[in-house]
Design an enzyme around this catalytic site. Structure first.
Site, PDB file in Angstrom:
ATOM      1  N   HIS A  12       0.898  -1.405   0.068  1.00 49.86           N
ATOM      2  CA  HIS A  12      -0.107  -0.027  -0.048  1.00 49.86           C
ATOM      3  C   HIS A  12       1.094   1.157   0.086  1.00 49.86           C
ATOM      4  O   HIS A  12       0.383   2.404   0.240  1.00 49.86           O
ATOM      5  CB  HIS A  12      -0.772  -0.020   1.056  1.00 49.86           C
ATOM      6  CG  HIS A  12      -2.030  -1.142   1.356  1.00 49.86           C
ATOM      7  ND1 HIS A  12      -2.527  -1.779   2.262  1.00 49.86           N
ATOM      8  CD2 HIS A  12      -2.515  -1.946   0.281  1.00 49.86           C
ATOM      9  CE1 HIS A  12      -3.197  -2.750   1.855  1.00 49.86           C
ATOM     10  NE2 HIS A  12      -3.490  -2.721   0.764  1.00 49.86           N
TER      11      HIS A  12
ATOM     12  N   CYS B 229       2.421  15.994 -11.797  1.00 52.44           N
ATOM     13  CA  CYS B 229       3.883  15.673 -12.423  1.00 52.44           C
ATOM     14  C   CYS B 229       4.525  14.525 -11.952  1.00 52.44           C
ATOM     15  O   CYS B 229       5.595  14.167 -12.569  1.00 52.44           O
ATOM     16  CB  CYS B 229       4.798  16.921 -12.161  1.00 52.44           C
ATOM     17  SG  CYS B 229       5.414  17.000 -10.533  1.00 52.44           S
TER      18      CYS B 229
ATOM     19  N   GLY C 168      -0.355 -10.596  11.692  1.00 53.97           N
ATOM     20  CA  GLY C 168      -1.160  -9.346  12.255  1.00 53.97           C
ATOM     21  C   GLY C 168      -2.106  -8.798  11.129  1.00 53.97           C
ATOM     22  O   GLY C 168      -2.453  -7.521  11.040  1.00 53.97           O
TER      23      GLY C 168
ATOM     24  N   LEU D 135       2.109 -11.022  18.671  1.00 56.59           N
ATOM     25  CA  LEU D 135       2.891 -11.211  17.748  1.00 56.59           C
ATOM     26  C   LEU D 135       4.283 -11.370  18.241  1.00 56.59           C
ATOM     27  O   LEU D 135       4.993 -12.053  17.792  1.00 56.59           O
ATOM     28  CB  LEU D 135       2.594 -10.095  16.503  1.00 56.59           C
ATOM     29  CG  LEU D 135       1.847 -10.706  15.352  1.00 56.59           C
ATOM     30  CD1 LEU D 135       1.677  -9.501  14.583  1.00 56.59           C
ATOM     31  CD2 LEU D 135       2.308 -11.844  14.668  1.00 56.59           C
TER      32      LEU D 135
END
Length: 303
Positions: free
Chosen positions: A135, A146, A234, A278
């Site tokens: 992402h 530009c 996660g 985690l």
């Protein structure tokens, strides 16, 4: 084609329960060529909240969509005011035990790659190399006119100078670096154009409702094809951008393992879901594999 973002997912009643047994993860890493796919839950121990699950930011916050950002100057003012304030906190976040463990696994040749849905750069800061930012990354800013790519830190300095009196108190910071501010608090914030052409500036991230570049998706698909195991860390896998790789791996007969406290949209395709924090889980795996965790802390990626 851009579609409306999927923000929520309701787990069906027949999902398999989570486990605390980490042996499948140990076995997969021992065999090597494990591809990591990480989500917002990877960074919660660094002080960056997740979107979903208990305390997730979506319970109080709707992320900016691409359509709103490009269509409305007021939406851009709201985004940049909130993001500018959030960057002060977000930019100070540091890698946690989970990020460090992933970097250690890679440095010991156990991983074939790392794909992250996060935009915080913390995998790279922990020392992981070749991370695919599915992402994008908040450390960069792109001009929509530009296509110039510049440093977020450079823009932050410019915004500080243009908004010297802007000192609101935020109710919280979200996984996209967006601080919770009211419309009154953002009124009057000065949004700056591209220094090169005067065009609209946008963080170099994929907004909700925006598509991930096709070339990036294909590269990730190739990583899935080359891996022995897909290890999801996660992520609720609510959005298709990550779930598609779980589906691809499962359809190819590859083992899918998930470490996530809450149920995920990919649980039915996984061999197991480990329901543990985690950092604790990955450090336990590292101990069993005799992989030391820690080491150099790299700077976040900049253009």
């Amino acid at each position: 084609m851009r579609t409306r973002p999927t923000l929520h997912w309701t787990p069906p009643p027949d999902l398999p329960p989570g486990t605390s047994d980490l042996q499948p993860v140990v076995d997969a890493l021992s065999a090597g060529r494990v591809l990591v796919l990480s989500g917002a839950g990877m960074s919660t121990e660094s002080g960056i909240p997740a979107y979903r699950g208990e305390g997730g930011s979506l319970s109080r916050h709707t992320p900016m969509t691409y359509q709103d950002f490009t269509a409305s100057a007021q939406a851009r003012r709201r985004y940049w005011a909130r993001s500018h304030l959030g960057w002060r906190t977000f930019g100070r976040a540091r890698p946690n035990a989970g990020h460090q463990a992933v970097a250690a696994f890679a440095q010991h040749g156990l991983l074939s790659g790392v794909i992250t849905q996060n935009v915080d750069g913390l995998h790279q800061a922990a020392g992981s190399e070749g991370v695919v930012e599915l992402h994008g990354g908040l450390a960069r800013v792109r001009c929509l006119a530009c296509d110039a790519l510049t440093s977020r830190q450079d823009l932050s300095v410019r915004l500080e100078e243009a908004n010297a009196a802007f000192e609101p108190v935020a109710a919280g910071v979200n996984p996209d670096g967006d601080a919770d501010l009211s419309d009154d608090q953002v009124a009057g914030f000065r949004v700056l154009p591209c220094a090169d052409c005067g065009g609209i500036l946008k963080p170099d991230v994929v907004f909700f409702g925006e598509t991930v570049p096709a070339q990036r998706i294909e590269y990730c698909r190739q990583l899935v094809r080359e891996a022995n195991t897909l290890l999801v860390l996660g992520s609720s896998l609510t959005v298709m951008s990550g779930l598609r790789f779980v589906r691809q791996a499962a359809q190819a007969g590859k083992r899918v393992l998930i470490i996530n406290r809450d149920p995920t949209r990919g649980d039915q395709l996984a061999a197991t879901r480990v329901s543990l924090p985690l950092g604790t889980a990955l450090h336990s795996v590292a101990d069993v594999l005799d992989v030391p965790v820690g080491g150099r802390m790299a700077l976040r990626s900049e253009p």
